[in-house]
Design a protein around this motif. Structure first.
Motif, mmCIF file in Angstrom:
data_model
loop_
_atom_site.group_PDB
_atom_site.id
_atom_site.type_symbol
_atom_site.label_atom_id
_atom_site.label_comp_id
_atom_site.label_asym_id
_atom_site.label_seq_id
_atom_site.Cartn_x
_atom_site.Cartn_y
_atom_site.Cartn_z
ATOM 1 N N GLY A 656 0.838 -1.199 0.000
ATOM 2 C CA GLY A 656 0.000 0.000 0.000
ATOM 3 C C GLY A 656 0.866 1.239 0.000
ATOM 4 N N PHE A 657 1.554 1.472 -1.110
ATOM 5 C CA PHE A 657 2.584 2.505 -1.175
ATOM 6 C C PHE A 657 1.965 3.908 -1.254
ATOM 7 N N GLU A 658 2.764 4.871 -0.795
ATOM 8 C CA GLU A 658 2.424 6.284 -0.935
ATOM 9 C C GLU A 658 3.176 6.915 -2.097
ATOM 10 N N ARG A 659 4.292 6.297 -2.447
ATOM 11 C CA ARG A 659 5.116 6.789 -3.564
ATOM 12 C C ARG A 659 5.917 5.610 -4.087
ATOM 13 N N ILE A 660 5.977 5.495 -5.407
ATOM 14 C CA ILE A 660 6.704 4.384 -6.011
ATOM 15 C C ILE A 660 7.379 4.891 -7.276
ATOM 16 N N GLY A 661 8.587 4.412 -7.557
ATOM 17 C CA GLY A 661 9.268 4.881 -8.753
ATOM 18 C C GLY A 661 10.716 4.462 -8.820
ATOM 19 N N ARG A 662 11.414 5.096 -9.733
ATOM 20 C CA ARG A 662 12.788 4.744 -10.085
ATOM 21 C C ARG A 662 13.748 5.818 -9.606
ATOM 22 N N LEU A 663 14.841 5.393 -8.986
ATOM 23 C CA LEU A 663 15.874 6.315 -8.533
ATOM 24 C C LEU A 663 17.240 5.679 -8.757
ATOM 25 N N LYS A 664 18.261 6.519 -8.867
ATOM 26 C CA LYS A 664 19.622 6.010 -8.947
ATOM 27 C C LYS A 664 20.253 6.105 -7.568
ATOM 28 N N CYS A 665 21.085 5.137 -7.245
ATOM 29 C CA CYS A 665 21.649 5.129 -5.904
ATOM 30 C C CYS A 665 23.022 4.472 -5.900
ATOM 31 N N LYS A 666 23.738 4.707 -4.814
ATOM 32 C CA LYS A 666 25.015 4.062 -4.544
ATOM 33 C C LYS A 666 24.990 3.599 -3.095
ATOM 34 N N ASP A 667 25.700 2.507 -2.822
ATOM 35 C CA ASP A 667 25.799 2.075 -1.436
ATOM 36 C C ASP A 667 27.255 2.115 -1.003
ATOM 37 N N GLY A 668 27.475 1.768 0.259
ATOM 38 C CA GLY A 668 28.802 1.903 0.831
ATOM 39 C C GLY A 668 29.846 0.999 0.225
ATOM 40 N N LEU A 669 29.411 -0.076 -0.466
ATOM 41 C CA LEU A 669 30.369 -1.002 -1.040
ATOM 42 C C LEU A 669 30.895 -0.528 -2.386
ATOM 43 N N ASN A 670 30.099 0.288 -3.080
ATOM 44 C CA ASN A 670 30.513 0.734 -4.416
ATOM 45 C C ASN A 670 30.036 2.164 -4.625
ATOM 46 N N GLY A 677 17.557 1.702 -8.996
ATOM 47 C CA GLY A 677 16.754 0.988 -8.019
ATOM 48 C C GLY A 677 15.290 1.374 -8.145
ATOM 49 N N TRP A 678 14.425 0.455 -7.755
ATOM 50 C CA TRP A 678 12.980 0.711 -7.739
ATOM 51 C C TRP A 678 12.554 0.767 -6.284
ATOM 52 N N PHE A 679 11.925 1.880 -5.903
ATOM 53 C CA PHE A 679 11.628 2.155 -4.508
ATOM 54 C C PHE A 679 10.123 2.351 -4.305
ATOM 55 N N ALA A 680 9.655 1.933 -3.137
ATOM 56 C CA ALA A 680 8.273 2.191 -2.743
ATOM 57 C C ALA A 680 8.285 2.626 -1.283
ATOM 58 N N LEU A 681 7.625 3.740 -0.990
ATOM 59 C CA LEU A 681 7.544 4.261 0.369
ATOM 60 C C LEU A 681 6.215 3.839 0.969
#
Length: 1248
Positions: A656-670, A677-681
């Motif tokens: 039951g998302f409030e926002r869903i979509g595509r974002l670019k990201c980096k994590d601590g390993l790279n 990434g595809w995110f849903a809040l």
């Protein structure tokens, strides 16, 4: 020609002969489009900021002009990326202009018409840089000064740029057009073409000779080879004039196989002298208006205007073909086409199809691939033969070779009526109808004899995957066999595992690509009533919605109903369209699913219509839709989300998302490369599907830190053991994500579960207040009974409510009674209460039970029934109250007094009877039994509190003594920070770093060998930096400046010998050179670091460190006294340093009796460079005495007994886990050097 001659323009009386250029669709040259006089130079061209073209006047042609790269250009996705490609419905038509047949071709673009491209490896070799460097270039029109240019030479072109960071050149000269290269005058040389002469100036004679030699070697024979080689990769495919927005003039534009070249005019194109070239492998073309289109690259956006709408279509088609050619790889296509039937489209018969549906095993053409994409990836997984190289494993290629379009069509197209068959000339509607019938409905397929019998189909599938008949497996799957059915064998539970076990890789690859495929829905009448497989979940929806105009900025105000217009909306074939009414056939507008990057669901009644949602597009536009029907709203949300969320992230659709979509990201390993990434809040949880990973959940209210790096457009999420950097590609949807995530990470309401939490599920407000009172308030008489100042208590409550994570309670700044009343008010105003409204009465009735064991058992049952956060919070609070009453002889708050205060508070009663107080009294009295507490752990906790109280009583101050002769006990680690490496050392005021080092080495019986440089290091974990203390540096002042994340470490200085050798070889003690600089400063008072790294020139001498903007600058930008600088090795990753070799510099001074502290970062290109800078700092600050000549000697240690006037005080380590702190304090209390007193140099240890 003299050396003072400016760029000479040599007009040839007879142009070089060239063959006539075949018609290529180039418009006739309008006479008014000449950009500059014939004697002009490329440096006359300058780009106008296209964003403000309508506001600022265009620079006159006489000024220097160039195509500049914007400093913060945003990357865009190519529309030809295979999964999101926008496939055209119609074949591009060929537009011809016979009137141009008499025009001459370009010297460096062979006038051979449109010919096949050379192999890619040849192209890469041609583009290899032969030489590059800085040269001074003589500008046009008689100027007497030279301009510094970064010059690159490859086999095909001599290019020059404003600087070495630019991607697009200021000018290009074809090596084929260069007729001679000669040295002239002082350090100068001429590059001569048929029509022009370019003058360059080197910095030395050797450099000039090298340039002349390389240019002569590179250009020798190039004109003849370029003209005669018909296979050149630079054959022109389309050319003509285009207007670049903001210039008020047209550029002659040439599209080759995989590049676009820009020239000032046709004459420059003919002689091979241009402005710049654009590599199309990073390009994306998008139509923006009737005659306008954008060519987007990661470095800038070129906005073009064609002379007509028809020409615009031709330019767009040609540039898209160039992108496809740049991205293509024929290797897979040639292998697939080796099967003759694969050389023709399986649906329409078009030759040389370049696409395939890898799960359906058919090879298809571009136009049919567009219709396949409309079916959705759940039915047809379309991939390119040329661009999706990674998809085409050897096994998958073998499947296509084994089956071939003919054999596959014996199943898929066994019953096609001649009237419904496609041809290569079929229109888009016919294709869509045929593809839908063939694959969605399975109308033409050959039915398997077991069709309709699910059990038998499954059994047949399990048997067949063990052999090599792939076509039979395909028939079974698409007639209803369940690919995920159970085989009944524990060792091989699925058909896929069966195929792997029996060494059938082709069967396995076919099964793996159909694990989530929606099977065809039969439309055959009779005998097929019972369908044993699920119907496809089609993304088709239509209905009326209310829409506002699209916006280029976020919605900050409520939209009334009057601002919405009723529109008929359809979602069909992954295209969301809206019409004036359901009677109209032409849409007012449309969005492809691949263009949608975010879907946001608004809270009810946010706008005039009760239910609204927002769509964000790749073009940074926002579309607002609304309806009063909740069911319609829900269906639209579900359908639109499913249309653009990829299959791998489909589980997000069930939330039951409030926002869903595509974002670019980096994590601590790279941190080097971004991934999509595809995110849903959902509430306070951020669900994510990152590339090649499973679903992840980020609990926003449990984050250790949440910040926005506004200069870089990055949202930083720091959780335990990991940091995630979310990048903003587009400002509009990124701003929405930031606001939504920040809101979700804050306190969401007045219940416990809606608070910001620690890792142990305790609200941060409770954790902070309990810790502060444990450190500073346990000896305060009447704690929790005395009232604080109401205004201060209200202010504290509000600050905790806004962002509890950012509030740090400090002694002196916050009063004990204010904090205690803040904690009580939090619990009293808590919605549902700590014990919950449902079970609160049961807790109270339990107090009447007389039998002690039964009462404790009932309390335990009620405790286990509490929600997780309530249970953890109650445990932490009762633990705290238990500790408070254990020291009641000091604070006068015994068990009964605490129960009187906290009973009505926690149960939220009026306090007229003592029932609530009796319940709290029971919980405290039986704390160890109800909560099953480890007695040994509780004992350690009480010992720690006792130590803290003793220290506070003795010192009566929050800081330990710094008087001469004062002794302290400090935790020091040997080589690494761990419990077994701890050493507790008494630190006299006079102890130096060398003495402390020898003390530790003596204790551990570690001999100091020759060429071993043992050193004491100050390590700051939070800042990710460390500093070796000078051997004569006093340790005690360092301890006083410690924060909670600092410690001392004894380890070898492995680079000290190299530093000593370097310093011994230096004649001049100073140093100068380029470094990358970034300053730590605050954004909007939020305490967030800002800025980015910039190249600066530094001079370090015996008195100061000076920073200049560039080498030639006469006046320094900054000047710091070198003695006031503290230099650390390392830079924290949060500031995203460009290299891993960096220094953190801290400057401390006093201005008007007020301490001033600055911090900045310096990055070097190599480790030796960083070592040299650090060695120079160390040498200057210590007058050349970097290391004792005789080395570290144990005799240096001073073991004088402490002055009896001063207590033996230890520093409680404020770092590591809670258990580490407790173990350290317990060890202090047993150490014979520690006595009975301990203290901290800053805030006291955090305890529960």
């Amino acid at each position: 020609m003299t050396s003072q001659t400016q760029e000479v323009i040599q007009q040839s009386s007879q142009p070089a002969p060239h063959a006539a250029l075949p018609a290529q669709g180039v418009p006739q040259l309008p006479p008014q489009t000449i950009l500059c006089p014939p004697d002009g130079d490329l440096d006359d061209y300058e780009e106008t900021d296209t964003s403000y073209a309508s506001v600022h006047p265009v620079n006159p042609l006489g000024r220097e002009m160039s195509l500049q790269v914007p400093l913060q250009a945003k990357g865009r996705y190519s529309s030809l990326c295979s999964d999101d490609e926008l496939l055209d419905d119609d074949d591009p038509s060929v537009w011809e202009e016979p009137g141009l047949s008499s025009q001459q071709g370009s010297i460096f673009l062979p006038n051979t018409g449109r010919l096949p491209s050379a192999p890619k490896e040849d192209s890469s070799q041609l583009s290899a840089v032969i030489k590059m460097g800085w040269l001074d270039k003589n500008p046009p029109q008689g100027a007497l000064y030279y301009q510094r240019r970064w010059v690159k030479l490859d086999v095909d072109y001599l290019r020059y740029f404003d600087n070495d960071k630019q991607v697009y050149s200021k000018g290009i000269i074809s090596t084929a057009s260069i007729t001679n290269v000669t040295s002239v005058g002082e350090l100068k040389f001429e590059v001569i073409t048929n029509n022009r002469t370019f003058i360059f100036k080197a910095e030395s004679d050797a450099e000039r000779k090298e340039w002349v030699t390389v240019l002569q070697d590179s250009t020798r024979g190039r004109q003849r080879r370029s003209t005669l080689n018909p296979g050149s990769p630079l054959s022109p495919e389309f050319k003509g004039y285009l207007e670049l927005k903001g210039l008020r003039s047209k550029l002659y534009t040439v599209v080759t196989s995989d590049k676009v070249f820009l020239y000032k005019n046709m004459e420059d194109y003919r002689i091979g002298v241009g402005i710049t070239s654009i590599e199309m492998n990073v390009g994306n073309v998008k139509v923006t208006d009737r005659r306008s289109f954008d060519l987007t690259t990661p470095y800038r956006i070129f906005s073009f205007i064609a002379e007509s709408e028809q020409l615009k279509d031709q330019w767009v088609d040609t540039m898209r073909d160039a992108i496809g050619e740049a991205l293509s790889n024929r290797e897979v296509a040639d292998q697939i086409w080796a099967e003759p039937s694969n050389s023709f489209c399986a649906d329409c018969g078009t030759p040389k199809p370049e696409w395939a549906a890898i799960n359906l095993c058919v090879v298809i053409c571009k136009r049919c691939a567009g219709e396949h994409r409309g079916l959705g990836p759940n039915i047809s997984k379309v991939r390119s033969l040329k661009m999706d190289r990674k998809v085409w494993t050897e096994e998958l290629i073998q499947v296509f070779l084994l089956l071939g379009n003919n054999r596959v069509n014996s199943f898929w197209a066994a019953n096609v009526p001649p009237s419904e068959a496609l041809s290569s000339l079929s229109c888009s509607d016919d294709r869509r109808r045929f593809v839908t019938n063939k694959y969605r409905h399975g109308k033409y397929r050959k039915y398997h004899p077991l069709y309709g019998n699910q059990r038998e189909l499954n059994n047949a599938l399990c048997i067949n995957v063990q052999c090599s008949d792939v076509l039979e497996t395909l028939s079974l799957i698409f007639c209803g066999a369940d690919v995920n059915c159970s085989t009944g064998m524990a060792s091989c539970p699925t058909p896929l595992s069966l195929a792997d076990t029996h060494a059938q890789p082709l069967q396995a690859v076919l099964l793996s690509h159909n694990l989530n495929t929606d099977l065809p829905r039969s439309e055959v009448d009779g005998g097929m009533e019972e369908v044993h497989f699920p119907a496809p979940t089609c993304v088709y929806h239509n209905g009326f919605l209310f829409k506002t105009g699209s916006m280029a900025r976020a919605i900050t105000e409520r939209k009334a109903k009057e601002e919405f217009s009723r529109r008929w909306c359809t979602l069909n074939d992954c295209i969301f369209s809206y019409y004036e009414s359901d009677k109209n056939s032409n849409p007012n507008g449309a969005l492809r699913a691949s263009e949608i990057v975010c879907l946001a669901v608004d809270v009810p009644e946010k706008h005039g219509y009760e239910h609204t949602f927002e769509l964000y597009s790749e073009s940074d536009r926002l579309y607002l839709f609304g309806t009063d029907d909740p069911n319609s709203h829900k269906e639209w949300i579900k359908s639109i989300a499913k249309s653009f969320i990829p299959a791998k992230a489909e589980p997000l659709l069930r939330l039951g998302f409030e926002r869903i979509g595509r974002l670019k990201c980096k994590d601590g390993l790279n941190l080097q490369t971004s991934k999509v990434g595809w995110f849903a809040l959902v509430g306070s949880t951020l669900h994510a599907y990152l590339k090649d990973s499973q679903e992840e959940e980020i609990h926003l209210r449990k984050l250790n830190e949440l910040s926005i790096q506004q200069d870089n457009g990055v949202l930083v999420l720091v959780e335990r053991g990991r940091t995630l950097y979310i990048e903003g590609e587009r400002k509009l949807d990124f701003a929405g994500w930031c606001a939504a995530i920040q809101s979700a990470a804050g306190s969401g309401g007045d219940t416990l579960s809606q608070q910001q939490l620690t890792d142990t599920d305790i609200p941060v407000v409770v954790h902070s207040c309990v810790d502060y009172i444990t450190q500073c308030g346990l000896t305060s008489e009447g704690i929790y009974r005395k009232s604080g100042v109401n205004s201060r208590v209200a202010a504290l409550c509000e600050r905790f409510r806004q962002d509890a994570r950012s509030l740090r309670l400090k002694e002196g700044e916050h009063q004990v009674d204010d904090v205690s009343n803040t904690l009580k008010r939090f619990f009293r105003e808590l919605e549902e209460g700590l014990f919950t409204s449902e079970d609160g009465g049961t807790w109270l009735t339990t107090t009447a039970i007389q039998d002690e064991s039964m009462k404790i058992s009932q309390y335990q049952k009620l405790l286990n029934k509490l929600p997780r956060v309530n249970r953890a919070t109650l445990r932490a609070l009762i633990n705290h109250l238990y500790c408070v009453q254990r020291f009641s002889e000091l604070n006068q708050m015994n068990l009964h007094n605490l129960a009187i205060v906290f009973g009505p508070t926690l149960f939220q009663t009026d306090g007229k009877d003592y029932t609530a107080g009796r319940a709290i009294e029971d919980l405290i009295q039986y704390y160890t039994l109800i909560f099953e507490v480890d007695e040994q752990q509780l004992k350690k906790q009480l010992e720690e509190i006792t130590v803290i109280i003793q220290v506070r009583e003795k010192l009566n101050t929050k800081f330990p003594s710094t008087e001469p002769g004062g002794h302290f006990i400090c935790t020091v680690y040997l080589e690494e920070k761990k419990d077994t490496a701890e050493q507790h050392v008494k630190i006299p005021a006079s102890m130096t770093s060398a003495e402390l080092t020898c003390e530790i080495l003596d204790r551990r019986n570690i001999p100091v060998k020759d060429k071993e440089y043992w050193n004491c290091w100050e390590v700051i974990d939070k800042e990710e930096m460390e500093r070796p203390l000078h051997y004569r540096e006093r340790v005690l002042p360092i301890l006083h400046s410690f924060g909670t994340d600092s410690h001392l470490l004894i380890k070898k200085h492995i680079t000290m010998e190299a530093m000593i050798i370097y310093l011994a070889s230096k004649v001049d003690p100073s140093k100068h050179g380029m470094m990358k600089f970034r300053e730590e400063r605050s954004i909007l008072g939020l305490g967030l670091s800002s800025g980015s790294f910039h190249d600066r020139y530094f001079i370090l001498n015996s008195s100061s460190l000076r920073m200049y903007k560039e080498v030639r600058s006469n006046r320094p930008e900054r000047d710091w006294p070198v003695k006031n600088l503290r230099v650390y090795l390392g830079i924290k990753k949060k500031v995203r340093p460009p290299t891993c070799w960096g220094l953190t510099v801290v400057y401390e001074s006093k201005k008007q009796d007020k301490a001033e502290r600055q911090q900045w970062y310096l990055c070097c290109e190599t480790q030796p460079e960083m070592r040299e800078w650090y060695a120079t700092f160390l040498s200057i600050q210590n007058d050349g005495d970097v290391w004792p000549q005789e080395g570290i000697q144990p005799s240096r240690v001073s073991r004088a007994l402490p002055d009896s006037r001063h207590g033996n005080v230890s520093l409680i380590p404020l770092r590591g886990s809670e258990n580490e702190m407790r173990n350290s304090v317990a060890a202090f209390s047993q150490d014979q050097l520690a006595g009975r007193c301990l203290a901290s140099s800053g805030d006291l240890a955090t305890l529960q």
